[in-house]
Every structure is written in C-alpha cells, then in structure tokens.
Enzyme design. Structure first.
Site, PDB file in Angstrom:
ATOM      1  N   ASP A  92      77.793  98.036  96.998  1.00 40.44           N
ATOM      2  CA  ASP A  92      78.532  96.787  97.078  1.00 40.44           C
ATOM      3  C   ASP A  92      78.531  96.158  95.684  1.00 40.44           C
ATOM      4  O   ASP A  92      77.628  96.382  94.891  1.00 40.44           O
ATOM      5  CB  ASP A  92      77.852  95.861  98.100  1.00 40.44           C
ATOM      6  N   ASP A 266      80.361 100.074 107.463  1.00 43.00           N
ATOM      7  CA  ASP A 266      78.946  99.810 107.243  1.00 43.00           C
ATOM      8  C   ASP A 266      78.601  98.508 107.932  1.00 43.00           C
ATOM      9  O   ASP A 266      79.457  97.634 108.116  1.00 43.00           O
ATOM     10  CB  ASP A 266      78.623  99.692 105.748  1.00 43.00           C
ATOM     11  N   CYS A 304      70.645 110.824 124.032  1.00 45.18           N
ATOM     12  CA  CYS A 304      70.400 110.731 122.590  1.00 45.18           C
ATOM     13  C   CYS A 304      69.315 111.719 122.171  1.00 45.18           C
ATOM     14  O   CYS A 304      68.264 111.790 122.812  1.00 45.18           O
ATOM     15  CB  CYS A 304      69.982 109.305 122.233  1.00 45.18           C
ATOM     16  N   CYS A 306      67.482 111.632 119.407  1.00 43.82           N
ATOM     17  CA  CYS A 306      66.559 111.109 118.402  1.00 43.82           C
ATOM     18  C   CYS A 306      65.114 111.198 118.882  1.00 43.82           C
ATOM     19  O   CYS A 306      64.833 111.394 120.068  1.00 43.82           O
ATOM     20  CB  CYS A 306      66.914 109.667 118.049  1.00 43.82           C
ATOM     21  N   CYS A 309      63.934 108.871 121.745  1.00 43.92           N
ATOM     22  CA  CYS A 309      64.387 109.246 123.086  1.00 43.92           C
ATOM     23  C   CYS A 309      63.794 110.576 123.545  1.00 43.92           C
ATOM     24  O   CYS A 309      63.534 110.768 124.737  1.00 43.92           O
ATOM     25  CB  CYS A 309      65.908 109.331 123.110  1.00 43.92           C
ATOM     26  N   HIS A 335      66.744 105.364 116.286  1.00 47.48           N
ATOM     27  CA  HIS A 335      67.589 105.548 117.474  1.00 47.48           C
ATOM     28  C   HIS A 335      68.954 104.900 117.291  1.00 47.48           C
ATOM     29  O   HIS A 335      69.993 105.512 117.588  1.00 47.48           O
ATOM     30  CB  HIS A 335      66.925 104.962 118.717  1.00 47.48           C
TER      31      HIS A 335
END
Length: 376
Positions: A92, A266, A304, A306, A309, A335
């Site tokens: 940015d 984003d 999920c 991840c 999970c 997650h």
C-alpha cells in the site's frame, strides 16, 4: 515493461478467471491477498500463510517506513527476504493513512505531513517518496500514492480529492522505476459518483499502469452502493490488466465483486476476526467465545482442510480463547484465511465451468441456513 502480465484465462459473464505473472512468481485470480501490514501476517508464520493457499501478501508503506525503516529493510535484503516470503508482495502507498490518520496529518498539493502514531515525530510523504520507499522495500506491486476520499463526501469534495489523487498518480508514475516483472497500479477514486469514477478511470488508463485498483470503497457507503459503483467502474478499466478492489471485505462482498469483474482483494477482516474468536465457515460466522461451544467435540468446519479443523474440536478452540492462549488466535487466523482461499478457489473453478452464478447462490444459501440447522 516485460515480465509483468495478466492473462485472462476465461470469463463467465463479467466474472474473470486469470493469472498474474510477476518477477516473484504467479498468482491465480480471483485472488484474496493476506494483509501483512508491518511485514508479517499477524499470528502466522510465513509457512502457515503459504499453507492456506495464499499467493500474495501485503505490506504497508506508512508503517514500514516508521519501523524498521525502508533503508533498513533494503539493507536486510528486501521485504521478501526479511519476512521469508519469496512470492508476490504488494505494498500500500500510505494513502489510506491520509484518511484514517486525519487528526495526525496535514495535506497539500505536494503531499502529506504525518505525525507518527508511535512517537509524534513528523514525516513527509509524497508521491515520489512513497514510490521510492516501495522500491526500497522491493515490492513486486507498487501502489500509486493517493488520498482515500472519506465517506460521506459531497460531489465537490469528492471531485477535488479525486483530482488531487490523479495529479499524484501522474507523479507516482513518473517516479516508478520499471524493472522486469514488477508493476505499479493506479487507484481509481471518486466516491460513489459515477461521473467522477469515469473521469478518474480515464486519467489513469492514459498513464498506462500495469494494473488498476478501485479505492475509496468499504468506507461506510454500504454494500449496495459499493456494488453500484463497481457496476460503472470496472467496465471502464482495461481488460488485459488486473483489477484490484482495495480493503474488501466479507466473503459475500467478494462474491458480488467477482461477479462485477474484480480480480484481486485484500482485507484485514479474516485475520482480525481470527484474533477475536470469530470464524468464517461454510455455514456462516461463528463466535468461538460463546459458551455453547464449550462441550462441542466436533470440528469447526469439516469442509475445511486447515489445521484447526483437521485436528481440533470447537470445544478446544473455545477453551483457548477463554484462557487467552495465543494458540487460539493462531489457529483461527489460519482457518479464516484458509476459508477465504477456499471461497476463491471455488470461484475460479466455477468461472472455468461457466457456473459462477450458481456457485455464488449455493454458497450464500449455505451461509443463510446457519450452523445449527445442519449437522456439520
């Protein structure tokens, strides 16, 4: 400039399936980029960020110029090396802080004088210095310096702000140092006014940026006004360049924006939510601090993959947050980023198959059903 390219691999309505090619690798689009403001995605190692499927991370010019300083980052081998992220980094410009730190800054034609939020010291940021700082950081994608127009704003206020940003964009472009595989994005401003957005888009495309961002949204105007603004803005941008909607948003915002031709996003939302106990799931948003999760011996979201999970129960995640254990924010941040990437991956596959509208509708329907109406 060679080496930086955007390939449109397919389209379903206005939704686009693309690939961004840079000096630091490729990224599949639509893409969600993880926010790493100070050179780190909060509560995550670089390996953990990679494991979510994230291909682009962000750094922030304002924060990094204060700590540790752009020249120090350069001396340490650049932001890629310092934060262990050899992939694509977008920085940015510091323009958002022009708005968010309004009480600590003074703006004029030349640039912005900030009072540091850390120690009150004065710093002057201009299109030229912002571009130079981003170059020192070795950003793959440099953002033009702009003023993020606050909302609400009158047409007159928005016009003055946008035109200042367009003058700054011309100076940013002149200060940019072209290198193979590196790019600079201009930022379309104009608040919610269609004529100002059109004027801004025309000014920027005339400067020939490698990509185009849409700024000044998700600042309080509401989702429908944001979508209405995208409806008039994205068709004005070159089809062979990536389109980036800055600071957005919820998974629902992402789906609606993809349908309107946006390629890159984003937002701090998934990481910030993860640090405060809120989980984005295929059945909507859950607050893991709620007592109802204390004895739930089932995964947060079996859909999920991840770590949170796959290996832990809702009860354990609840326990971590109730005890203020740092592992809770780490697991839930991972997650949430993984879930956002799942939504993006599903969108890419749906666009390729020509069924994006059906995918978006089914995803929203699952959210609306809620967690308690179905056995996860």
């Amino acid at each position: 400039m060679t080496g930086f390219a955007f390939h449109n691999l397919g389209q379903d309505g206005a939704a686009r399936r693309g690939r961004l090619v840079t000096a630091h690798g490729t990224a599949e689009t639509p893409a969600f980029m993880a926010v790493g403001t100070a050179g780190t995605v909060k509560a995550m190692t670089a390996d953990a960020v990679r494991a979510t499927g994230t291909e682009i991370v962000l750094g922030n010019t304002y924060h990094l110029m204060l700590r540790p300083g752009a020249e120090r980052v350069r001396a340490l081998g650049g932001l890629h090396r310092m934060m262990d992220w050899p992939g694509i980094i977008l920085t940015d410009s510091g323009g958002f802080q022009v708005m968010s730190l309004a009480k600590l800054r003074k703006i004029d034609e030349v640039g912005v004088t900030f009072r540091s939020h850390l120690d009150g010291s004065a710093h002057h940021l201009t299109p030229e210095s912002s571009t130079a700082i981003q170059n020192a950081l070795d950003a793959t994608i440099t953002m033009a310096f702009d003023e993020c127009t606050p909302f609400p704003a009158t047409h007159e206020e928005a016009a003055a702000s946008m035109r200042l940003s367009m003058r700054w964009a011309e100076r940013s472009r002149a200060a940019f140092e072209p290198r193979p595989g590196y790019g600079q994005f201009g930022i379309v401003q104009g608040s919610v006014f269609a004529d100002l957005r059109a004027e801004s888009a025309a000014a920027l495309t005339g400067l020939g940026f490698e990509g185009y961002a849409i700024g000044g949204l998700a600042v309080g105007e509401g989702q429908q006004a944001m979508f209405d603004t995208l409806d008039v803005t994205t068709p004005l941008l070159p089809t062979d360049r990536p389109r980036y909607l800055m600071g957005v948003g919820t998974p629902d915002d992402l789906l609606g924006s993809i349908a309107r031709g946006v390629d890159m996003f984003d937002c701090v939302m998934p990481t910030r939510a993860g640090r405060t106990g809120r989980a984005f799931t295929s059945r909507g948003i859950l607050n893991l601090r709620n007592a109802r999760f204390a004895a739930e011996d089932r995964p947060l979201d079996p859909a999920c993959p991840c770590l949170a999970c796959a290996r832990h129960s809702r009860a354990y995640l609840h326990h971590l947050f109730r005890c203020d254990e740092m592992l809770g924010p780490m697991l839930l941040t991972s997650h949430n980023l993984s879930y956002y990437q799942t939504v993006m991956r599903g969108a890419r596959e749906a666009i390729e198959a020509g069924r994006f509208a059906a995918y978006a509708a089914a995803t929203r329907d699952a959210w609306s059903q809620g967690d308690d109406r179905h056995t996860l």
